[in-house]
Design a protein around this motif. Structure first.
Motif, PDB file in Angstrom:
ATOM      1  N   GLN A  45       0.746  -1.126   0.158  1.00 17.85           N
ATOM      2  CA  GLN A  45      -0.038  -0.057  -0.019  1.00 17.85           C
ATOM      3  C   GLN A  45       0.815   1.087   0.005  1.00 17.85           C
ATOM      4  OE1 GLN A  45      -3.383  -0.256  -0.098  1.00 17.85           O
ATOM      5  NE2 GLN A  45      -2.863  -2.315  -0.557  1.00 17.85           N
TER       6      GLN A  45
ATOM      7  N   SER B 146       1.650   9.606  12.158  1.00 18.15           N
ATOM      8  CA  SER B 146       0.744   8.655  12.084  1.00 18.15           C
ATOM      9  C   SER B 146       0.999   7.460  12.541  1.00 18.15           C
ATOM     10  CB  SER B 146      -0.268   8.679  10.719  1.00 18.15           C
ATOM     11  OG  SER B 146      -1.298   7.784  11.012  1.00 18.15           O
TER      12      SER B 146
ATOM     13  N   GLN C 275      -2.026   1.548   7.082  1.00 18.87           N
ATOM     14  CA  GLN C 275      -3.072   2.218   6.520  1.00 18.87           C
ATOM     15  C   GLN C 275      -3.003   1.661   4.976  1.00 18.87           C
ATOM     16  OE1 GLN C 275      -2.803   6.588   6.793  1.00 18.87           O
ATOM     17  NE2 GLN C 275      -1.539   6.267   8.537  1.00 18.87           N
ATOM     18  N   SER C 276      -4.369   1.924   4.475  1.00 17.12           N
ATOM     19  CA  SER C 276      -4.303   1.522   2.995  1.00 17.12           C
ATOM     20  C   SER C 276      -3.573   2.794   2.032  1.00 17.12           C
ATOM     21  CB  SER C 276      -5.872   1.306   2.615  1.00 17.12           C
ATOM     22  OG  SER C 276      -6.625   2.422   2.569  1.00 17.12           O
TER      23      SER C 276
ATOM     24  N   ALA D 224      -5.383   4.290  -0.002  1.00 15.00           N
ATOM     25  CA  ALA D 224      -6.376   5.521   0.001  1.00 15.00           C
ATOM     26  C   ALA D 224      -6.272   6.384   1.208  1.00 15.00           C
ATOM     27  CB  ALA D 224      -7.801   4.762  -0.479  1.00 15.00           C
ATOM     28  N   GLN D 225      -5.980   5.626   2.407  1.00 15.86           N
ATOM     29  CA  GLN D 225      -5.802   6.240   3.584  1.00 15.86           C
ATOM     30  C   GLN D 225      -4.745   7.072   3.731  1.00 15.86           C
ATOM     31  OE1 GLN D 225      -6.393   2.728   5.876  1.00 15.86           O
ATOM     32  NE2 GLN D 225      -8.443   3.451   7.118  1.00 15.86           N
TER      33      GLN D 225
ATOM     34  N   SER E   8      -3.277   8.368   0.861  1.00 10.15           N
ATOM     35  CA  SER E   8      -3.403   9.539   0.138  1.00 10.15           C
ATOM     36  C   SER E   8      -4.303  10.563   0.968  1.00 10.15           C
ATOM     37  CB  SER E   8      -3.873   9.059  -0.930  1.00 10.15           C
ATOM     38  OG  SER E   8      -3.057   8.543  -1.785  1.00 10.15           O
ATOM     39  N   ALA E   9      -5.351   9.999   1.646  1.00  3.12           N
ATOM     40  CA  ALA E   9      -6.067  11.139   2.297  1.00  3.12           C
ATOM     41  C   ALA E   9      -5.477  11.728   3.443  1.00  3.12           C
ATOM     42  CB  ALA E   9      -7.503  10.479   2.875  1.00  3.12           C
ATOM     43  N   TRP E  10      -4.583  11.247   4.250  1.00  2.00           N
ATOM     44  CA  TRP E  10      -3.871  11.731   5.249  1.00  2.00           C
ATOM     45  C   TRP E  10      -2.933  12.624   4.705  1.00  2.00           C
ATOM     46  CZ3 TRP E  10       1.449  11.168   6.948  1.00  2.00           C
ATOM     47  CH2 TRP E  10       1.473  11.603   8.167  1.00  2.00           C
TER      48      TRP E  10
END
Length: 145
Positions: free
Chosen positions: A78, A127, A131-132, A134-135, A137-139
């Protein structure tokens, strides 16, 4: 021509100066001739950590991990995927805490995986936990606003 940015090579860890308006031209490292911004993940150790995060004009996201850590192993693909998605915007690196205990201690790593985002050599966000892509990237989007 725009001012050059300092970008660390993810392969040989050398510093390269690249004009900002040439980042989209797929620049190669002046030393090892491999792509600078292909979304590859650098492998850091105690000796290379400070220079890699401190000399880069791009934000640097470091994954502190260990080979025995199940969540770290699950997150590795990921992290690689997120590195490709953010190529040219953020440099991605991994640091094995068992092989680089000095760096892990310097940043107070108590649980793994732990991600630390650096800008100008300074920690700006942290953090913990797997995390994936997508997570991740959002972070990153939230942190880089």
């Amino acid at each position: 021509m725009s001012a050059p940015l300092q970008i660390q090579c993810p392969h040989c860890l050398r510093t390269n100066r690249v004009p900002a308006d040439r980042l989209g031209d797929r620049p190669n490292c002046g030393a090892c001739k491999r792509p600078l911004l292909a979304g590859d993940v650098a492998r850091l150790d105690d000796a290379s950590m400070a220079a890699f995060v401190g000399q880069s004009d791009l934000p640097v996201l470091v994954d502190f991990w260990a080979s025995w850590c199940g969540p770290c192993k699950m997150m590795a693909p990921q992290f690689e995927q997120a590195a490709r998605q953010w190529r040219g915007q953020v440099s991605f690196a991994k640091l094995n805490t068992e092989e680089a205990p000095r760096a892990a201690g310097q940043f107070g790593i108590r649980s793994i995986p732990t991600l630390i985002l650096f800008r100008g050599g300074r920690e700006v966000a942290r953090s913990s936990g797997a995390q994936s892509a997508a997570q991740l990237s959002a972070w990153l989007q939230q942190q880089l606003r």
